[in-house]
Scaffold this motif. Structure first.
Motif, PDB file in Angstrom:
ATOM      1  N   ASP A   1       1.333  -1.521   0.272  1.00 30.46           N
ATOM      2  CA  ASP A   1      -0.331  -0.354  -0.042  1.00 30.46           C
ATOM      3  C   ASP A   1       0.869   1.099   0.254  1.00 30.46           C
ATOM      4  O   ASP A   1       0.478   2.529  -0.274  1.00 30.46           O
ATOM      5  N   GLY A   2       2.046   0.719   0.347  1.00 29.06           N
ATOM      6  CA  GLY A   2       3.081   1.921   0.448  1.00 29.06           C
ATOM      7  C   GLY A   2       3.366   2.427  -1.169  1.00 29.06           C
ATOM      8  O   GLY A   2       4.230   3.506  -0.692  1.00 29.06           O
ATOM      9  N   ASN A   3       3.231   1.814  -1.898  1.00 29.25           N
ATOM     10  CA  ASN A   3       4.006   1.953  -3.369  1.00 29.25           C
ATOM     11  C   ASN A   3       4.002   2.944  -3.998  1.00 29.25           C
ATOM     12  O   ASN A   3       2.291   3.089  -3.540  1.00 29.25           O
ATOM     13  N   SER A   4       4.038   3.119  -4.449  1.00 27.12           N
ATOM     14  CA  SER A   4       3.584   4.066  -5.663  1.00 27.12           C
ATOM     15  C   SER A   4       2.598   3.726  -6.304  1.00 27.12           C
ATOM     16  O   SER A   4       2.006   2.176  -6.721  1.00 27.12           O
ATOM     17  N   ASP A   5       2.004   4.438  -7.018  1.00 26.71           N
ATOM     18  CA  ASP A   5       0.158   4.248  -7.936  1.00 26.71           C
ATOM     19  C   ASP A   5       0.891   4.425  -9.568  1.00 26.71           C
ATOM     20  O   ASP A   5       0.337   4.012 -10.471  1.00 26.71           O
ATOM     21  N   ASP A   6       2.396   4.624  -9.889  1.00 24.62           N
ATOM     22  CA  ASP A   6       2.966   4.197 -11.164  1.00 24.62           C
ATOM     23  C   ASP A   6       3.383   2.983 -11.730  1.00 24.62           C
ATOM     24  O   ASP A   6       3.465   2.441 -10.820  1.00 24.62           O
ATOM     25  N   PHE A   7       3.769   3.208 -12.927  1.00 27.57           N
ATOM     26  CA  PHE A   7       4.483   1.933 -13.148  1.00 27.57           C
ATOM     27  C   PHE A   7       5.702   1.461 -12.650  1.00 27.57           C
ATOM     28  O   PHE A   7       6.019   0.256 -12.632  1.00 27.57           O
ATOM     29  N   ILE A   8       5.804   1.810 -11.419  1.00 23.71           N
ATOM     30  CA  ILE A   8       7.649   1.818 -10.670  1.00 23.71           C
ATOM     31  C   ILE A   8       7.110   0.705  -9.877  1.00 23.71           C
ATOM     32  O   ILE A   8       7.608  -0.153  -9.019  1.00 23.71           O
ATOM     33  N   PHE A   9       5.992   0.927  -9.682  1.00 20.87           N
ATOM     34  CA  PHE A   9       5.083  -0.363  -8.643  1.00 20.87           C
ATOM     35  C   PHE A   9       5.862  -1.621  -8.721  1.00 20.87           C
ATOM     36  O   PHE A   9       5.745  -1.984  -7.336  1.00 20.87           O
ATOM     37  N   ASP A  10       6.422  -2.122 -10.197  1.00 22.95           N
ATOM     38  CA  ASP A  10       6.326  -3.964  -9.850  1.00 22.95           C
ATOM     39  C   ASP A  10       7.248  -3.044  -9.311  1.00 22.95           C
ATOM     40  O   ASP A  10       8.217  -4.240  -8.839  1.00 22.95           O
ATOM     41  N   THR A  11       8.452  -2.686 -10.237  1.00 24.91           N
ATOM     42  CA  THR A  11      10.262  -2.411  -8.830  1.00 24.91           C
ATOM     43  C   THR A  11      10.383  -2.438  -8.142  1.00 24.91           C
ATOM     44  O   THR A  11      11.416  -2.847  -7.315  1.00 24.91           O
ATOM     45  N   GLU A  12       9.402  -1.735  -7.521  1.00 23.60           N
ATOM     46  CA  GLU A  12       9.371  -1.504  -5.952  1.00 23.60           C
ATOM     47  C   GLU A  12       9.543  -2.788  -5.372  1.00 23.60           C
ATOM     48  O   GLU A  12       9.599  -3.388  -4.448  1.00 23.60           O
ATOM     49  N   LEU A  13       7.838  -3.787  -5.538  1.00 23.25           N
ATOM     50  CA  LEU A  13       7.396  -5.068  -4.884  1.00 23.25           C
ATOM     51  C   LEU A  13       8.677  -5.484  -5.033  1.00 23.25           C
ATOM     52  O   LEU A  13       8.679  -6.711  -4.400  1.00 23.25           O
ATOM     53  N   LEU A  14       9.212  -5.948  -6.226  1.00 25.90           N
ATOM     54  CA  LEU A  14      10.567  -7.013  -6.355  1.00 25.90           C
ATOM     55  C   LEU A  14      11.786  -6.524  -5.569  1.00 25.90           C
ATOM     56  O   LEU A  14      11.965  -7.423  -4.853  1.00 25.90           O
TER      57      LEU A  14
END
Length: 258
Positions: free
Chosen positions: A176-189
């Protein structure tokens, strides 16, 4: 269902009316997927109407466009609430061949991996012949090499729109604290690797057709810079030089995995 594990496929959709049905049909053709969830991020076309015709699918529509990352947050919450043991995320633009699901989820059920990525890159010729633009291929290779070094991994493609997660991954990470944009995937990894989850990949056939989704060069450049920054934050975090909010709330899993 595979090895008594409930498999839920989520599709973060935006203007996917032309390809959603084809993607759904391929997903369901294998007979192992228990539930499909489609979240429409306020599309300009009739994506929600098409989604409503998919047999058994759970459909949610954002009242306004929130972004790719926000779409996935809704997808994963719905998947966990539905009791998913394994969550498959596939873009509904028919770029990624979802028929590999039946093989990829085995790496999760056999406890070989916690996350499985679909790699579009096997050979340069095959990838370019499949329609990937040259600038995207070059940037993918440069970014993936940098990310492998920074994260200490050996993946073929860090930027795939086909990903499979063990339930524990999505329960452990504070997405929930991650970006709402495309970088979300990289943050999750980055978070998953920081937590000690095992990440693997398999080759996946891809198609680049007029209906396939794509971001323009300017947004691709912004995304690339953001990826470099996420890797840099990860390196600083694991080295103990800095602390970043994106890696908060992971200690419980770290202790458990030692």
């Amino acid at each position: 269902m595979l090895n008594d594990k409930k498999i839920v496929v989520v599709m973060p959709a935006f203007n996917a009316a032309a390809t959603l049905r084809k993607t759904y049909d391929d997903v369901m053709s294998q007979g192992i997927v228990d539930q499909v969830i489609v979240v429409d991020d306020a599309s300009d076309d009739n994506t929600s109407e098409v989604a409503a015709t998919l047999p058994g699918a759970i459909v949610r529509t954002h009242p306004e466009n929130r972004g790719y990352g926000a779409n996935q947050k809704t997808c994963y919450k719905l998947a966990l609430d539905s009791g998913a043991d394994i969550v498959v995320m596939v873009h509904p633009d028919y770029q990624y061949d979802p028929r590999v699901i039946q093989y990829a989820v085995g790496f999760i059920t056999l406890q070989i991996c916690d996350i499985v990525m679909g790699s579009r890159i096997r050979t340069r010729r095959e990838t370019l012949d499949g329609g990937m633009p040259l600038y995207k291929y070059i940037s993918n290779r440069l970014l993936t090499t940098f990310e492998n070094i920074g994260f200490g991994q050996n993946l073929g493609d860090f930027h795939s729109g086909f990903r499979i997660y063990n339930r524990q991954v999505l329960e452990t990470i504070n997405i929930d604290g991650n970006s709402d944009d495309f970088i979300f995937d990289t943050e999750l990894l980055a978070q998953a690797i920081y937590c000690g989850f095992r990440v693997g990949d398999i080759p996946i056939p891809t198609r680049y057709e007029p209906d396939s989704s794509s971001i323009n060069f300017q947004r691709s450049l912004k995304y690339g810079i953001q990826c470099v920054w996420v890797v840099t934050k990860y390196i600083l975090q694991v080295s103990g030089l800095c602390k970043f909010k994106v890696f908060a709330n992971t200690q419980a899993f770290d202790d458990k995995s030692k």
